[in-house]
Design a protein around this motif. Structure first.
Motif, PDB file in Angstrom:
ATOM      1  N   GLY A 154     -37.275 -20.897  16.115  1.00 44.10           N
ATOM      2  CA  GLY A 154     -36.482 -22.116  16.232  1.00 44.10           C
ATOM      3  C   GLY A 154     -36.605 -22.997  14.996  1.00 44.10           C
ATOM      4  N   ARG A 155     -37.818 -23.177  14.526  1.00 43.72           N
ATOM      5  CA  ARG A 155     -38.026 -23.998  13.336  1.00 43.72           C
ATOM      6  C   ARG A 155     -37.459 -23.315  12.094  1.00 43.72           C
ATOM      7  N   ALA A 156     -37.571 -21.992  12.029  1.00 39.33           N
ATOM      8  CA  ALA A 156     -37.020 -21.263  10.884  1.00 39.33           C
ATOM      9  C   ALA A 156     -35.503 -21.437  10.822  1.00 39.33           C
ATOM     10  N   ILE A 157     -34.840 -21.328  11.967  1.00 37.47           N
ATOM     11  CA  ILE A 157     -33.378 -21.496  12.008  1.00 37.47           C
ATOM     12  C   ILE A 157     -32.996 -22.874  11.497  1.00 37.47           C
ATOM     13  N   GLU A 158     -33.731 -23.886  11.928  1.00 38.32           N
ATOM     14  CA  GLU A 158     -33.424 -25.244  11.498  1.00 38.32           C
ATOM     15  C   GLU A 158     -33.604 -25.396   9.982  1.00 38.32           C
ATOM     16  N   CYS A 159     -34.649 -24.790   9.425  1.00 41.30           N
ATOM     17  CA  CYS A 159     -34.853 -24.835   7.968  1.00 41.30           C
ATOM     18  C   CYS A 159     -33.682 -24.203   7.238  1.00 41.30           C
ATOM     19  N   PHE A 160     -33.255 -23.042   7.703  1.00 39.75           N
ATOM     20  CA  PHE A 160     -32.128 -22.359   7.053  1.00 39.75           C
ATOM     21  C   PHE A 160     -30.843 -23.180   7.191  1.00 39.75           C
ATOM     22  N   ARG A 161     -30.644 -23.790   8.354  1.00 38.39           N
ATOM     23  CA  ARG A 161     -29.443 -24.622   8.545  1.00 38.39           C
ATOM     24  C   ARG A 161     -29.443 -25.798   7.578  1.00 38.39           C
ATOM     25  N   GLN A 162     -30.611 -26.433   7.425  1.00 37.62           N
ATOM     26  CA  GLN A 162     -30.688 -27.559   6.499  1.00 37.62           C
ATOM     27  C   GLN A 162     -30.415 -27.114   5.068  1.00 37.62           C
ATOM     28  N   ALA A 163     -30.947 -25.954   4.708  1.00 33.61           N
ATOM     29  CA  ALA A 163     -30.697 -25.443   3.361  1.00 33.61           C
ATOM     30  C   ALA A 163     -29.222 -25.140   3.158  1.00 33.61           C
ATOM     31  N   ALA A 164     -28.581 -24.530   4.168  1.00 39.94           N
ATOM     32  CA  ALA A 164     -27.165 -24.161   4.050  1.00 39.94           C
ATOM     33  C   ALA A 164     -26.255 -25.376   4.042  1.00 39.94           C
ATOM     34  N   ALA A 165     -26.745 -26.511   4.543  1.00 44.44           N
ATOM     35  CA  ALA A 165     -25.920 -27.729   4.589  1.00 44.44           C
ATOM     36  C   ALA A 165     -25.866 -28.461   3.255  1.00 44.44           C
ATOM     37  N   VAL A 166     -26.679 -28.048   2.302  1.00 44.83           N
ATOM     38  CA  VAL A 166     -26.713 -28.716   1.007  1.00 44.83           C
ATOM     39  C   VAL A 166     -25.522 -28.261   0.158  1.00 44.83           C
ATOM     40  N   ALA A 167     -24.780 -29.206  -0.388  1.00 42.03           N
ATOM     41  CA  ALA A 167     -23.611 -28.875  -1.212  1.00 42.03           C
ATOM     42  C   ALA A 167     -24.060 -28.235  -2.530  1.00 42.03           C
ATOM     43  N   PRO A 168     -23.451 -27.111  -2.911  1.00 40.61           N
ATOM     44  CA  PRO A 168     -23.829 -26.477  -4.176  1.00 40.61           C
ATOM     45  C   PRO A 168     -23.323 -27.286  -5.364  1.00 40.61           C
ATOM     46  N   ARG A 169     -24.024 -27.156  -6.489  1.00 39.12           N
ATOM     47  CA  ARG A 169     -23.597 -27.887  -7.685  1.00 39.12           C
ATOM     48  C   ARG A 169     -22.889 -26.977  -8.699  1.00 39.12           C
ATOM     49  N   ASP A 170     -23.066 -25.629  -8.546  1.00 38.86           N
ATOM     50  CA  ASP A 170     -22.462 -24.699  -9.498  1.00 38.86           C
ATOM     51  C   ASP A 170     -22.361 -23.320  -8.851  1.00 38.86           C
ATOM     52  N   HIS A 171     -21.948 -22.346  -9.655  1.00 37.84           N
ATOM     53  CA  HIS A 171     -21.739 -20.985  -9.153  1.00 37.84           C
ATOM     54  C   HIS A 171     -23.026 -20.415  -8.552  1.00 37.84           C
ATOM     55  N   GLU A 172     -24.160 -20.589  -9.228  1.00 35.07           N
ATOM     56  CA  GLU A 172     -25.410 -19.997  -8.767  1.00 35.07           C
ATOM     57  C   GLU A 172     -25.895 -20.634  -7.475  1.00 35.07           C
ATOM     58  N   THR A 173     -25.810 -21.943  -7.374  1.00 35.24           N
ATOM     59  CA  THR A 173     -26.268 -22.580  -6.146  1.00 35.24           C
ATOM     60  C   THR A 173     -25.305 -22.315  -4.982  1.00 35.24           C
ATOM     61  N   HIS A 174     -24.043 -21.991  -5.299  1.00 40.12           N
ATOM     62  CA  HIS A 174     -23.113 -21.560  -4.252  1.00 40.12           C
ATOM     63  C   HIS A 174     -23.557 -20.203  -3.700  1.00 40.12           C
ATOM     64  N   LYS A 175     -23.967 -19.306  -4.589  1.00 36.97           N
ATOM     65  CA  LYS A 175     -24.501 -18.016  -4.142  1.00 36.97           C
ATOM     66  C   LYS A 175     -25.736 -18.217  -3.271  1.00 36.97           C
ATOM     67  N   ASP A 176     -26.577 -19.156  -3.666  1.00 35.63           N
ATOM     68  CA  ASP A 176     -27.770 -19.438  -2.865  1.00 35.63           C
ATOM     69  C   ASP A 176     -27.388 -19.894  -1.461  1.00 35.63           C
ATOM     70  N   ARG A 177     -26.352 -20.751  -1.376  1.00 32.61           N
ATOM     71  CA  ARG A 177     -25.967 -21.244  -0.051  1.00 32.61           C
ATOM     72  C   ARG A 177     -25.457 -20.111   0.833  1.00 32.61           C
ATOM     73  N   LEU A 178     -24.770 -19.143   0.241  1.00 33.42           N
ATOM     74  CA  LEU A 178     -24.341 -17.974   1.020  1.00 33.42           C
ATOM     75  C   LEU A 178     -25.552 -17.232   1.574  1.00 33.42           C
ATOM     76  N   THR A 179     -26.613 -17.171   0.792  1.00 29.92           N
ATOM     77  CA  THR A 179     -27.842 -16.529   1.274  1.00 29.92           C
ATOM     78  C   THR A 179     -28.458 -17.318   2.416  1.00 29.92           C
ATOM     79  N   TYR A 180     -28.485 -18.633   2.300  1.00 31.20           N
ATOM     80  CA  TYR A 180     -29.058 -19.462   3.362  1.00 31.20           C
ATOM     81  C   TYR A 180     -28.263 -19.287   4.659  1.00 31.20           C
ATOM     82  N   ARG A 181     -26.936 -19.240   4.542  1.00 30.45           N
ATOM     83  CA  ARG A 181     -26.113 -19.060   5.745  1.00 30.45           C
ATOM     84  C   ARG A 181     -26.376 -17.688   6.372  1.00 30.45           C
ATOM     85  N   LEU A 182     -26.532 -16.676   5.519  1.00 32.98           N
ATOM     86  CA  LEU A 182     -26.863 -15.351   6.026  1.00 32.98           C
ATOM     87  C   LEU A 182     -28.191 -15.389   6.781  1.00 32.98           C
ATOM     88  N   ASN A 183     -29.159 -16.115   6.242  1.00 30.34           N
ATOM     89  CA  ASN A 183     -30.459 -16.222   6.900  1.00 30.34           C
ATOM     90  C   ASN A 183     -30.347 -16.888   8.270  1.00 30.34           C
TER      91      ASN A 183
END
Length: 488
Positions: free
Chosen positions: A60-89
């Motif tokens: 439960g806590r892990a899901i919440e961490c990943f959700r918070q990470a995925a909610a962060v707006a990306p600033r560039d191409h690389e951080t957009h890729k990171d957000r896709l990973t967080y959503r996958l998690n």
């Protein structure tokens, strides 16, 4: 350079779940101070914390961490890729939690975002399709899973991506679930050896809960590996080893004995002495579980001869210890004591403290159950002095030592009390000293019952810390509780 996440996963491998969480939590706080709460750097640290919590079974806590990470707006191409990973998690963690409806919805959304970001032909898109196919299979939507997994395989194949191995393993499971009569592992002759080996490894890790279905898949896999790579190739041996474990899980002890025998023969043909010894120990345990006590003891005797040829104290001690425990279970107390005494003496000649400790705990419990309490006390005290206090055998030994000091010949029933006391100590050392008035911990129906009394009104931060510490303690000590069975 070693990162805090690397160090945390090292702690997890040692079973130190609480320390791992504390380390990464502090890193999240440090990153927030440097870069700001809600920054891409903070999102990355949140993801690391989520991964640690995931390994500690705090889903439960892990899901919440990943959700918070995925909610962060990306600033560039690389951080957009990171957000896709967080959503996958998020989707993967939801699947692990058994929340399959939510997982499918999250993974579909992630796959759509990947399609828009990468395009249909890019391997990055297939990375989002593969877990979706797995969830569809788990939900029983075999036609849907087949459609998605075929697109996944084609994408990775066309890109020459090594991830095609895991996709082909998943496709095999989908084919078998569809019961179409197709060979699940067709086309292996067109793949290089290292990809074929990876298929075997990935098939063994597929989240297939149904035991017979899992065994069917691994039986087909072992046959395909043997045909493609040969009976002595490590890929074949690994597939057989996984098959043996599944046979144990579903109670097919005769199948387990047969499969381990094939592994042992493969190692013997290659002259791999240490691997053959470990296989022989596994065979002895499987024979015992199958009711062949005489065969098991003969295998332990032959394993001892193998260990003598290897001539390493920690290896010989392990064999003697296991052999002694098996003799004790067979009612042969004299030979059992001889072997366990030899195990401790042999361990002392080496440099591995854990081996000394485990041999000492085994002998100490034997002596206690035989009513020789003074000898048991000395042996257990020596063993516990050299062991990590949170090691499974150390907890067992400590519970029995308490019984010895009380003049009792058995402490097997004291394990819950010992683990509850360790749980309480774990919590108290991680909270402000002036916060708790008292803390009662008991184990009821196989889980922890906690009664907390506070001295004062906690701050919001302290409430969050309380929840975190108790969550971590429950995750860590549930592992201890599930591992607390011991021969004796």
């Amino acid at each position: 350079m070693t990162t805090p996440a690397d160090m945390a996963f090292g702690l997890l491998r040692e079973g130190r779940f609480g320390d791992a969480e504390t380390l990464v939590t502090r890193e999240v706080e440090a990153v927030a101070a440097r870069h700001g709460h809600g920054s891409p750097e903070w999102a990355s640290a949140q993801c690391d914390l989520g991964n640690v919590l995931l390994q500690a079974d705090q889903l439960g806590r892990a899901i919440e961490c990943f959700r918070q990470a995925a909610a962060v707006a990306p600033r560039d191409h690389e951080t957009h890729k990171d957000r896709l990973t967080y959503r996958l998690n998020v989707g993967l963690a939801l699947r692990m939690a058994g929340r399959l409806d939510e997982s499918e919805a999250e993974l579909r959304k992630g796959a759509e975002e990947r399609l828009a970001f990468y395009g249909r032909e890019h391997a990055g898109y297939a990375f989002g399709l593969e877990p979706l196919a797995s969830v569809l299979l788990e939900r029983g939507d075999v036609p849907g899973a087949r459609q998605v997994v075929e697109e996944t395989v084609a994408n990775f194949w066309n890109n020459g991506h090594e991830r095609v191995a895991s996709a082909l393993a998943l496709r095999a499971a989908v084919v078998l679930a569809g019961d179409t009569g197709e060979p699940p592992f067709a086309g292996l002759d067109r793949l290089p050896d290292h990809i074929v080996e990876q298929i075997a490894a990935d098939a063994g890790r597929l989240p297939i809960e149904d035991g017979p279905a899992r065994k069917r898949l691994l039986t087909e896999l072992a046959a395909a590996m043997e045909q493609r790579l040969g009976p002595d190739h490590q890929g074949t041996v690994n597939a057989l080893s996984t098959l043996a474990n599944v046979s144990r899980d579903i109670g097919d002890e005769s199948g387990r004995v047969d499969t381990i025998s094939r592994v042992l023969a493969a190692y013997d043909r290659q002259g791999r002495q240490e691997e053959a010894l470990m296989a022989a120990l596994g065979l002895a345990m499987a024979q015992d579980d199958a009711g062949d006590t005489a065969g098991s003891l003969r295998t332990y005797e032959s394993a001892h001869e193998r260990a003598r040829r290897i001539d390493r104290p920690e290896v010989s001690s392990q064999v003697l210890r296991n052999w002694g425990l098996a003799l004790k279970e067979a009612g042969q107390t004299g030979p059992a004591e001889q072997r366990m005494t030899e195990a401790l003496e042999t361990a002392r000649r080496g440099a591995d403290h854990e081996t000394v400790g485990r041999a000492g705990v085994a002998l100490g419990l034997f002596l206690q159950h035989e009513g020789r309490l003074d000898e048991a006390r000395d042996t257990l005290e020596e063993a516990l002095a050299v062991m990590d206090p949170v090691h499974r055998d150390a907890i067992v030994g400590r519970s029995h030592l308490g019984a010895v000091l009380d003049g009792r010949t058995c402490g097997c029933g004291d394990m819950p009390e010992t683990i509850a006391a360790a749980f309480r100590e774990f919590v108290l050392t991680r909270l402000p000293a002036d916060l708790l008035d008292h803390l009662d911990v008991a184990i009821v129906d196989g889980d922890f019952k906690i009664d907390v009394h506070l001295r004062r009104e906690p701050t919001e931060a302290e409430i969050n810390r309380l929840n975190e510490v108790f969550g971590t303690a429950q995750a860590e000590f549930r592992h201890r509780l599930s591992d607390s069975r011991y021969a004796g």
